[in-house]
Design an enzyme around this catalytic site. Structure first.
Site, PDB file in Angstrom:
ATOM      1  CG  HIS A  21      -1.753   1.099   1.314  1.00  0.00           C
ATOM      2  ND1 HIS A  21      -3.127   1.366   1.285  1.00  0.00           N
ATOM      3  CD2 HIS A  21      -1.395   2.421   1.930  1.00  0.00           C
ATOM      4  CE1 HIS A  21      -3.807   2.340   1.447  1.00  0.00           C
ATOM      5  NE2 HIS A  21      -2.659   3.300   1.726  1.00  0.00           N
ATOM      6  CD  GLU A  22       2.159   4.043   3.564  1.00  0.00           C
ATOM      7  OE1 GLU A  22       2.525   4.881   2.904  1.00  0.00           O
ATOM      8  OE2 GLU A  22       0.960   4.041   4.169  1.00  0.00           O
ATOM      9  CG  HIS A  25       0.332   6.032  -0.761  1.00  0.00           C
ATOM     10  ND1 HIS A  25      -0.894   6.254  -1.789  1.00  0.00           N
ATOM     11  CD2 HIS A  25      -0.172   5.370   0.003  1.00  0.00           C
ATOM     12  CE1 HIS A  25      -1.924   6.270  -1.089  1.00  0.00           C
ATOM     13  NE2 HIS A  25      -1.544   5.481   0.236  1.00  0.00           N
TER      14      HIS A  25
END
Length: 217
Positions: A21-22, A25
């Site tokens: 998820h990170e 980004h």
């Protein structure tokens, strides 16, 4: 032994869900003009670069143990170290904020489908891998849906809040962004009052069924 097996089943799906998820980004920001995460070495599939001792380890483990102790089925969730993004370095800061924020939940949705495909493959192979693999893949679907839905709440600094800021007109977006210092207190309040039990978590079961149906599981 039940505790150990439960932790083992959930460990890999939770770790991948949070760290990818990170990383998503950071990758989106890099593609849109901000190299901050790239220069910090945060666009990486190595979980160690993203692990937060509390959010990535203690909180998900605590939820798993609480579920075992109480019989609850609260989806484990957590967070990694936030990927540094300098929105001012994006080519179109307000517009590109949408894509950077949406990349995290999109990564979780993709992982949920990926785990669903693994269940479908296991079924096609006559259950090869056994109950342990099935339980892990099912956990992968659930935890990624939980993390996606949680992050899509329109509360800054959650991804849903960033998306809302990018879509709102300038003056209104600026006013909404001022909620950011209080965002986590608002989220904790919603969790404590069990608002998410009735608003968010009930969405997981139908989404899970949809993904399993689409992946032939």
């Amino acid at each position: 032994m039940d505790i150990v097996l439960t932790i083992v089943v959930w460990a890999l799906p939770v770790l991948l869900a949070i760290t990818l998820h990170e990383a998503a980004h950071g990758y989106a920001a890099f593609r849109l003009g901000d190299p901050t995460a790239h220069l910090a070495g945060r666009i990486s599939l190595n979980p160690l670069r993203h692990v937060d001792p509390v959010g990535t380890l203690a909180v998900p483990l605590g939820i798993v143990l609480l579920n075992l102790a109480t019989g609850a089925s609260f989806p484990p969730f957590g967070w990694a170290k936030a990927v540094p993004v300098n929105f001012g370095r994006l080519r179109h800061p307000k517009r590109d904020m949408f894509w950077v924020a949406a990349a995290g939940p999109a990564a979780n949705l993709a992982q949920a489908f990926g785990w669903g495909l693994m269940i479908g493959l296991q079924n096609a192979l006559g259950g090869y891998g056994g109950d342990y693999f099935f339980a892990m893949a099912t956990a992968g679907v659930v935890v990624n849906l939980a993390l996606m839905l949680l992050n899509l709440l329109p509360i800054p600094p959650l991804d849903g809040g960033r998306i809302a800021i990018s879509l709102l007109p300038g003056p209104l977006a600026w006013k909404f962004a001022r909620l950011e210092p209080y965002g986590f207190m608002i989220l904790i309040g919603l969790l404590y009052l069990r608002v998410l039990d009735y608003v968010l978590w009930p969405l997981i079961a139908p989404l899970k069924r949809l993904i399993l149906a689409l992946t032939g599981s």
